[in-house]
Design a protein around this motif. Sequence first.
Motif, PDB file in Angstrom:
ATOM      1  N   ALA A   1       0.845  -1.203   0.000  1.00  0.00           N
ATOM      2  CA  ALA A   1       0.000   0.000   0.000  1.00  0.00           C
ATOM      3  C   ALA A   1       0.877   1.248   0.000  1.00  0.00           C
ATOM      4  N   ARG A   2       0.315   2.374  -0.430  1.00  0.00           N
ATOM      5  CA  ARG A   2       1.007   3.674  -0.326  1.00  0.00           C
ATOM      6  C   ARG A   2       0.733   4.201   1.057  1.00  0.00           C
ATOM      7  N   ILE A   3       1.738   4.235   1.880  1.00  0.00           N
ATOM      8  CA  ILE A   3       1.516   4.619   3.276  1.00  0.00           C
ATOM      9  C   ILE A   3       2.092   6.015   3.516  1.00  0.00           C
ATOM     10  N   TYR A   4       1.210   6.927   3.849  1.00  0.00           N
ATOM     11  CA  TYR A   4       1.606   8.301   4.190  1.00  0.00           C
ATOM     12  C   TYR A   4       1.630   8.370   5.706  1.00  0.00           C
TER      13      TYR A   4
ATOM     14  N   GLY B   1      -2.909  -4.536  -0.421  1.00  0.00           N
ATOM     15  CA  GLY B   1      -3.317  -3.299  -1.092  1.00  0.00           C
ATOM     16  C   GLY B   1      -3.116  -3.329  -2.605  1.00  0.00           C
ATOM     17  N   LYS B   2      -2.351  -4.281  -3.095  1.00  0.00           N
ATOM     18  CA  LYS B   2      -2.108  -4.469  -4.544  1.00  0.00           C
ATOM     19  C   LYS B   2      -1.690  -3.178  -5.244  1.00  0.00           C
ATOM     20  N   GLY B   3      -1.071  -2.294  -4.515  1.00  0.00           N
ATOM     21  CA  GLY B   3      -0.635  -1.024  -5.099  1.00  0.00           C
ATOM     22  C   GLY B   3      -1.777  -0.060  -5.375  1.00  0.00           C
ATOM     23  N   ARG B   4      -2.965  -0.392  -4.894  1.00  0.00           N
ATOM     24  CA  ARG B   4      -4.139   0.428  -5.215  1.00  0.00           C
ATOM     25  C   ARG B   4      -4.825   0.991  -3.972  1.00  0.00           C
ATOM     26  N   LEU B   5      -4.165   0.862  -2.830  1.00  0.00           N
ATOM     27  CA  LEU B   5      -4.728   1.408  -1.585  1.00  0.00           C
ATOM     28  C   LEU B   5      -3.761   2.441  -1.016  1.00  0.00           C
ATOM     29  N   ALA B   6      -4.306   3.547  -0.482  1.00  0.00           N
ATOM     30  CA  ALA B   6      -3.480   4.468   0.309  1.00  0.00           C
ATOM     31  C   ALA B   6      -3.836   4.255   1.774  1.00  0.00           C
ATOM     32  N   VAL B   7      -2.848   4.416   2.638  1.00  0.00           N
ATOM     33  CA  VAL B   7      -3.076   4.321   4.087  1.00  0.00           C
ATOM     34  C   VAL B   7      -2.640   5.634   4.713  1.00  0.00           C
ATOM     35  N   LEU B   8      -3.505   6.184   5.536  1.00  0.00           N
ATOM     36  CA  LEU B   8      -3.242   7.466   6.207  1.00  0.00           C
ATOM     37  C   LEU B   8      -3.603   7.369   7.673  1.00  0.00           C
ATOM     38  N   PRO B   9      -3.057   8.255   8.522  1.00  0.00           N
ATOM     39  CA  PRO B   9      -3.551   8.320   9.905  1.00  0.00           C
ATOM     40  C   PRO B   9      -5.013   8.757   9.885  1.00  0.00           C
ATOM     41  N   GLY B  10      -5.783   8.358  10.891  1.00  0.00           N
ATOM     42  CA  GLY B  10      -7.168   8.822  11.004  1.00  0.00           C
ATOM     43  C   GLY B  10      -7.203  10.346  11.007  1.00  0.00           C
ATOM     44  N   LEU B  11      -8.219  10.922  10.358  1.00  0.00           N
ATOM     45  CA  LEU B  11      -8.328  12.381  10.295  1.00  0.00           C
ATOM     46  C   LEU B  11      -8.948  12.901  11.593  1.00  0.00           C
ATOM     47  N   ILE B  12      -8.575  14.121  11.951  1.00  0.00           N
ATOM     48  CA  ILE B  12      -9.004  14.685  13.232  1.00  0.00           C
ATOM     49  C   ILE B  12      -9.737  15.997  12.984  1.00  0.00           C
ATOM     50  N   ASP B  13     -11.008  16.031  13.388  1.00  0.00           N
ATOM     51  CA  ASP B  13     -11.843  17.229  13.232  1.00  0.00           C
ATOM     52  C   ASP B  13     -11.786  17.983  14.563  1.00  0.00           C
TER      53      ASP B  13
ATOM     54  N   VAL C   1      -7.731   4.317   1.664  1.00  0.00           N
ATOM     55  CA  VAL C   1      -8.449   4.976   0.562  1.00  0.00           C
ATOM     56  C   VAL C   1      -8.308   4.100  -0.678  1.00  0.00           C
ATOM     57  N   ASP C   2      -9.432   3.822  -1.307  1.00  0.00           N
ATOM     58  CA  ASP C   2      -9.433   3.052  -2.546  1.00  0.00           C
ATOM     59  C   ASP C   2      -9.009   3.977  -3.696  1.00  0.00           C
ATOM     60  N   LEU C   3      -7.775   3.788  -4.172  1.00  0.00           N
ATOM     61  CA  LEU C   3      -7.241   4.675  -5.224  1.00  0.00           C
ATOM     62  C   LEU C   3      -7.656   4.236  -6.631  1.00  0.00           C
ATOM     63  N   TRP C   4      -8.181   3.008  -6.721  1.00  0.00           N
ATOM     64  CA  TRP C   4      -8.464   2.452  -8.056  1.00  0.00           C
ATOM     65  C   TRP C   4      -9.844   2.893  -8.538  1.00  0.00           C
TER      66      TRP C   4
ATOM     67  N   ARG D   1     -12.550  11.989  -1.856  1.00  0.00           N
ATOM     68  CA  ARG D   1     -13.809  12.295  -1.164  1.00  0.00           C
ATOM     69  C   ARG D   1     -13.956  11.376   0.049  1.00  0.00           C
ATOM     70  N   ALA D   2     -14.833  11.774   0.944  1.00  0.00           N
ATOM     71  CA  ALA D   2     -15.093  10.951   2.132  1.00  0.00           C
ATOM     72  C   ALA D   2     -15.528   9.543   1.725  1.00  0.00           C
ATOM     73  N   SER D   3     -16.277   9.447   0.635  1.00  0.00           N
ATOM     74  CA  SER D   3     -16.792   8.136   0.215  1.00  0.00           C
ATOM     75  C   SER D   3     -15.707   7.242  -0.395  1.00  0.00           C
ATOM     76  N   ASP D   4     -14.499   7.756  -0.575  1.00  0.00           N
ATOM     77  CA  ASP D   4     -13.389   6.929  -1.059  1.00  0.00           C
ATOM     78  C   ASP D   4     -12.741   6.138   0.075  1.00  0.00           C
ATOM     79  N   VAL D   5     -13.100   6.485   1.319  1.00  0.00           N
ATOM     80  CA  VAL D   5     -12.523   5.774   2.476  1.00  0.00           C
ATOM     81  C   VAL D   5     -13.137   4.380   2.539  1.00  0.00           C
ATOM     82  N   LYS D   6     -12.259   3.374   2.567  1.00  0.00           N
ATOM     83  CA  LYS D   6     -12.737   1.990   2.511  1.00  0.00           C
ATOM     84  C   LYS D   6     -12.806   1.374   3.909  1.00  0.00           C
ATOM     85  N   ASP D   7     -11.723   1.516   4.669  1.00  0.00           N
ATOM     86  CA  ASP D   7     -11.660   0.900   6.001  1.00  0.00           C
ATOM     87  C   ASP D   7     -11.128   1.910   7.020  1.00  0.00           C
ATOM     88  N   VAL D   8     -11.619   1.778   8.247  1.00  0.00           N
ATOM     89  CA  VAL D   8     -11.154   2.658   9.327  1.00  0.00           C
ATOM     90  C   VAL D   8     -10.958   1.820  10.594  1.00  0.00           C
TER      91      VAL D   8
END
Length: 449
Positions: free
Chosen positions: A11-14, A55-67, A369-372, A397-404
Motif C-alpha cells: 500500500a502507499r503509506i503516508y 493493497g495491490k498497489g491500489r490502496l493508500a493508508v493514512l492516519p485517522g483524520l481529526i476534526d 483509501v481506494d485509489l483504483w 472524497r469521504a466516500s473513497d474511504v474503505k476501512d477505518v
Amino acid sequence: MTTALTAITNARIYTIDANFTCYRNGTIVFDDSSIIAVGHTGEVSVPPAARTIDGKGRLAVLPGLIDTHSHSSLLKGYTENAQLMDWLPEYQREHRALNETDAYYSCLVSYMEALKGGTTMVMDMYRFLHKGAQAAMQLGMRVQLVPYAADHPTKDFFETLASTEQLIDECRRYPVDRVKAWVGLEHITYCSEAMFRAARDLSDRYGVNIHTHTSEQQEEVAAVIKLFGKRPVHKFNDWGILKPGSVLAHCVWLDESEIATVAATGTAIAHCPLSNMKLASGPAPLQQFREAGICVGLGSDGGISNNTLSMWECMKGASLLQKVTRLDAAAIDAPTALRMATIEGARLLGVDKKLGSLEAGKQADLLTVDLWQPHLLPILDSEGHDPVLWNLVFAARASDVKDVWVGGLPCVADRQLCNVDEAALLEAISKQTGELLKRREKFAAIPMI
Ligand SMILES: [Zn+2]
C-alpha cells in the motif's frame, strides 16, 4: 486474551511523521491497540497470525483524520442563507427544543458520517454530551466532548459549568480512554466574566483544556468592542482562559496584537475554512497564525454550518481559501493540509504523542483509501513527483474511504460501519428528527446580542 493482528501490505503509506515519510510500497502491522511496525514491504515482517489486506498497489493508508471543531446536529440544511449574526439565533431554535434523545441521535448521525469519511476523532461542542459519549462508544470512535456552556439569562438552555464538571467526572470513569471531556464556553457574549474565571478554575482543577469560539465575523468583533471596550482575545486574556492547551475556534478577524497574544499564551486555533466561506465570515489569516508558531488544526464546524463533516473537503477548502485570498497558488500545499488534518489536530488536542501519525508504538488510528477509481488515477510517480499525495487532498472524497480502525479495532470495513446496524439507526434518526422539528416550531429566534 488473544491479540488480533492486522497487516496491510503493498500500500502507499503516508505516515505524516516528522520527515513526512511515504512508503510507495509499504506495509503496516498493528494489533488491537497500537502500531507494531511500518516500513517498506519486504523490510517489515508480517506475523503469520496477522489478518492481511493486500493493497495491490491500489490502496493508500493514512492516519485517522481529526476534526478539531464540530457541532453534532440532526438539522443539517435547515439554517441557510444567513450571515452569522442572523444564523446563530435561528440555529439556537434547535437547542431550545433539544432533549437528551435528540442529542443522542444528533451525535450518532454526525459521528457515523465522520467515521465513514475517515475521521477517527472529533472535538464536539454540543449538549447532553453523556449521550455523545454513548454514541461514540457504540461506534468505536474517539471524541473530545466539550459541552456548550453559557450563563446569559436568555441562553438558559445551554449547559452549565456544574453539568460540565459532571461530564468530565463521568468520562474519567468510562472503561475506554477514547471519550474525554473539556470545559467549553459558547461565546463571549453568552457567558459572564465570572463564568470565564470559573471555567479557568475548573480546567485547572481537573487538568483539562478550555475551548470556545471567537472573532468569526466582523460585526461580532465590533459588537464585542462596543460591549467590553476591548477586542475579544484581549478580554479572554484578562479573564485567564488563554493558556497552553486552550483552543479558540475560527479567529477569522484577529488583529496583529491578538495573534501575538494567542501565540504568547500557547493557545491553539481550530480553523474552519468551509464554514467561514459558507457563512461569508471571511478568510482567516492562516499564514500569519503559522508564522507566529500557533498550532492550527482543521474543523468542519459541524453539518449545520457547512453541510458536510468531510475532512477531505476541509483540507481542500483550507488550501483553496488561502490560495485565492493571497493570490498565491503555492499557499497551503498538500503536505501542509494533511498535517493540519492529522498530526497538528492531534497536537491541538494534546494527544500527538499517541495519535496523528503512523509510527510504531502509536495508537492504530488509520484509514485506507481506494485509489483504483477514475477520479483518483494516476498512481504513477514520475520524475520523483507523487501525484497521489496531491490528489488525496484535491480529488479524494469521504466516500473513497474503505476501512477505518480506531485503536486497532475495526470501525469501518469495506465502507460499512462495523459496530452498529446502520439501516436500523437511519430509521430511528429520521423519526427522531421529525419529532425535534415539530417541537422546534414553538420556538422563535432570540437575537444574538
Ligand atoms: Zn462552532
